[in-house]
Design a protein around this motif. Structure first.
Motif, short mmCIF file in Angstrom:
data_model
loop_
_atom_site.label_atom_id
_atom_site.label_comp_id
_atom_site.label_asym_id
_atom_site.label_seq_id
_atom_site.Cartn_x
_atom_site.Cartn_y
_atom_site.Cartn_z
N PRO A 190 0.81 -1.23 0.00
CA PRO A 190 0.00 0.00 0.00
C PRO A 190 0.84 1.28 0.00
CG PRO A 190 -0.02 -1.02 2.19
CD PRO A 190 0.67 -1.99 1.26
N LEU A 191 2.04 1.26 0.56
CA LEU A 191 2.90 2.46 0.65
C LEU A 191 2.09 3.67 1.11
CD1 LEU A 191 4.84 2.05 -2.74
CD2 LEU A 191 5.51 1.15 -0.51
N PRO A 192 1.49 3.61 2.29
CA PRO A 192 0.57 4.68 2.71
C PRO A 192 1.24 6.05 2.79
CG PRO A 192 1.04 3.19 4.54
CD PRO A 192 1.58 2.54 3.30
N MET A 193 2.55 6.08 2.99
CA MET A 193 3.27 7.36 3.11
C MET A 193 3.26 8.15 1.80
SD MET A 193 5.12 4.54 2.60
CE MET A 193 5.25 3.90 4.26
N PHE A 194 3.01 7.47 0.66
CA PHE A 194 2.97 8.18 -0.62
C PHE A 194 1.52 8.51 -1.05
CE2 PHE A 194 6.91 5.54 -0.91
CZ PHE A 194 7.80 6.60 -0.74
N ASP A 195 0.57 7.95 -0.34
CA ASP A 195 -0.85 8.27 -0.53
C ASP A 195 -1.31 8.16 -1.99
OD1 ASP A 195 -3.38 8.94 0.21
OD2 ASP A 195 -3.05 11.11 0.17
N GLN A 196 -0.98 7.06 -2.63
CA GLN A 196 -1.39 6.88 -4.04
C GLN A 196 -2.27 5.65 -4.26
OE1 GLN A 196 2.65 6.92 -5.86
NE2 GLN A 196 1.67 8.25 -7.38
N TYR A 197 -2.49 4.86 -3.20
CA TYR A 197 -3.11 3.56 -3.50
C TYR A 197 -4.56 3.68 -3.96
CZ TYR A 197 -4.65 3.47 1.46
OH TYR A 197 -5.19 3.77 2.69
N VAL A 198 -5.25 4.78 -3.60
CA VAL A 198 -6.64 4.94 -4.06
C VAL A 198 -6.64 5.21 -5.57
CG1 VAL A 198 -8.71 6.38 -3.89
CG2 VAL A 198 -7.50 5.68 -1.80
N GLU A 199 -5.75 6.09 -6.00
CA GLU A 199 -5.64 6.39 -7.43
C GLU A 199 -5.22 5.13 -8.21
OE1 GLU A 199 -2.65 9.38 -8.04
OE2 GLU A 199 -2.66 9.04 -10.21
N THR A 200 -4.28 4.38 -7.65
CA THR A 200 -3.84 3.12 -8.27
C THR A 200 -5.03 2.16 -8.40
OG1 THR A 200 -1.64 3.41 -7.35
CG2 THR A 200 -2.26 1.17 -7.98
N TRP A 201 -5.83 2.09 -7.33
CA TRP A 201 -6.98 1.17 -7.35
C TRP A 201 -7.97 1.55 -8.46
CZ3 TRP A 201 -7.55 -3.55 -6.02
CH2 TRP A 201 -8.82 -4.12 -5.91
N ARG A 202 -8.11 2.86 -8.72
CA ARG A 202 -9.02 3.29 -9.81
C ARG A 202 -8.51 2.76 -11.15
NH1 ARG A 202 -9.95 8.32 -6.70
NH2 ARG A 202 -11.80 7.78 -5.51
N ALA A 203 -7.20 2.68 -11.32
CA ALA A 203 -6.67 2.09 -12.57
C ALA A 203 -6.97 0.59 -12.59
CB ALA A 203 -5.17 2.35 -12.66
N PHE A 204 -6.89 -0.07 -11.43
CA PHE A 204 -7.26 -1.48 -11.36
C PHE A 204 -8.73 -1.66 -11.76
CE2 PHE A 204 -4.10 -4.30 -9.03
CZ PHE A 204 -3.02 -3.46 -9.21
N GLU A 205 -9.59 -0.78 -11.28
CA GLU A 205 -11.02 -0.86 -11.64
C GLU A 205 -11.20 -0.69 -13.14
OE1 GLU A 205 -13.30 0.59 -7.58
OE2 GLU A 205 -12.61 2.15 -8.96
N ARG A 206 -10.41 0.17 -13.73
CA ARG A 206 -10.48 0.39 -15.18
C ARG A 206 -10.08 -0.89 -15.93
NH1 ARG A 206 -8.47 4.29 -19.01
NH2 ARG A 206 -8.63 3.20 -21.01
N LEU A 207 -8.98 -1.54 -15.49
CA LEU A 207 -8.53 -2.78 -16.13
C LEU A 207 -9.61 -3.86 -16.03
CD1 LEU A 207 -4.85 -2.74 -14.82
CD2 LEU A 207 -5.56 -2.51 -17.23
N LEU A 208 -10.28 -3.88 -14.89
CA LEU A 208 -11.37 -4.85 -14.68
C LEU A 208 -12.53 -4.54 -15.63
CD1 LEU A 208 -12.30 -7.21 -12.75
CD2 LEU A 208 -13.43 -5.42 -11.39
N ALA A 209 -12.91 -3.28 -15.68
CA ALA A 209 -14.04 -2.88 -16.55
C ALA A 209 -13.73 -3.17 -18.01
CB ALA A 209 -14.34 -1.39 -16.35
N ASP A 210 -12.46 -3.02 -18.39
CA ASP A 210 -12.05 -3.26 -19.78
C ASP A 210 -11.85 -4.74 -20.09
OD1 ASP A 210 -12.12 -0.57 -20.21
OD2 ASP A 210 -9.95 -0.26 -20.19
N GLY A 211 -12.02 -5.60 -19.12
CA GLY A 211 -11.89 -7.04 -19.35
C GLY A 211 -10.45 -7.51 -19.50
N ARG A 212 -9.49 -6.69 -19.08
CA ARG A 212 -8.08 -7.09 -19.17
C ARG A 212 -7.71 -8.06 -18.06
NH1 ARG A 212 -4.62 -3.50 -21.43
NH2 ARG A 212 -3.47 -5.41 -21.86
N VAL A 213 -8.44 -7.97 -16.95
CA VAL A 213 -8.16 -8.81 -15.78
C VAL A 213 -9.51 -9.28 -15.23
CG1 VAL A 213 -7.99 -6.74 -14.30
CG2 VAL A 213 -7.01 -8.88 -13.51
#
Ligand code: NAD
Length: 277
Positions: free
Chosen positions: A111-134
């Motif tokens: 998660p690397l919480p000190m960089f505070d990016q995991y929510v934005e990263t997760w939105r890209a994961f949601e996009r990959l899921l929606a696109d059927g890549r994963v």
């Protein structure tokens, strides 16, 4: 060879309960190790961008007789690629190395919480899921606070959280949170990473009584907790041993005996402070 049962994730898809992990398997040994694991009956292979051995996994899959539909391939986003566009590009890189069109499970490695990016990263994961890549998306090394934030701020509940888990560090609180929210627990370091767990006298004596090996009783403990487990070995005899878990059971006293080795100490890094990228 005993058949490995599958568990059902919160998206309705199945995941084999025992898989083969390739952390610290040298890149030039990975193809052979994965080929041996497939021969031994493993169908879930767990790699990561950070392990630098995705090519070897891809080569073994390409050369294997096992049908793609029967395989379950996991890889993980490496720490340096957190962020929306970087995640999408890193995913494409993995798919080339793995030689796959669709991935079964993509995880945020830390998660690397000190960089505070995991929510934005997760939105890209949601996009990959929606696109059927994963087919399924999940996380790794997330603590309750990190999961709570994803649940509050994003749309898709992680299918899996892959965490350090073994009898010395049994993660009761995180497992309870997972159960409450339909997140499957996947145990990494399930055998205690060769750091003494399998030599613990309680485990050794229980294994003797059950006429099994220490690794088998520990892995069976994970199975009976309802976890997915991904032990690593490059030795074909141990690969077979580590998947041969489904023709014996631990009773309540056996489970309690194993729980008795709890130290509450991690062997790996603490996700709240691990900042390596
Ligand atoms: P593990 O607990 O699976 O231990 C592996 C070690 O145990 C081997 O190197 C060997 O020394 C020993 N071993 C294996 N089978 C044995 C047997 N039958 N008898 C005796 N000794 C045996 O530790 P691991 O490799 O760290 O974890 C398993 C997998 O989890 C990794 O390969 C990787 O895929 C994943 N992992 C993920 C993370 C993460 O951050 N998400 C971190 C570490 C590991």
């Amino acid at each position: 060879m005993s058949a490995v049962p599958s568990l059902v994730m919160n998206n309705g898809l199945q995941i084999p309960q025992v898989g083969f992990g390739v952390f610290l398997v040298a890149p030039d040994e990975t193809k052979q190790a994965v080929a041996e694991a497939l021969k031994a009956g493993y169908r879930l292979i767990d790699t990561a961008q950070g392990y630098r051995n995705e090519e070897g996994v891809g080569a073994a899959i390409a050369e294997s007789d096992v049908s793609r539909d029967d395989l379950f391939i996991t890889t993980k986003l490496t720490n340096s690629e957190h962020g929306y566009d970087t995640t999408l590009a890193a995913f494409d890189g993995s798919m080339k190395k793995l030689r796959l069109d669709v991935l079964d499970l993509f995880l945020i490695h830390w998660p690397l919480p000190m960089f505070d990016q995991y929510v934005e990263t997760w939105r890209a994961f949601e996009r990959l899921l929606a696109d059927g890549r994963v087919r399924s998306i999940g996380v790794s090394n997330f603590e309750v606070a990190h999961l709570e934030r994803l649940l509050a701020e994003t749309d898709v509940t992680p299918a899996v959280n892959q965490i350090e888990l073994h009898p010395e560090f049994p993660q009761e609180e995180l497992r309870a949170f997972h159960n409450e929210h339909g997140i499957l627990t996947e145990s990494w370091g399930p055998l205690g990473q060769g750091k003494g767990l399998l030599e613990n006298s309680r485990i050794v004596e229980l294994a003797q009584r059950k006429d099994r090996t220490p690794a088998q009783v520990v892995l069976r403990w994970h199975v009976q907790l309802g976890c997915v487990v991904i032990p690593k070995s490059v030795h074909p005899d141990r690969m077979r041993e580590n998947i041969d878990l489904f023709d014996f059971e631990l009773d309540d006293a056996d489970m309690a005996e194993i729980a008795g080795v709890r130290t509450g100490q991690r062997l790996g890094d603490d996700p709240n402070v691990f900042a390596n990228r």
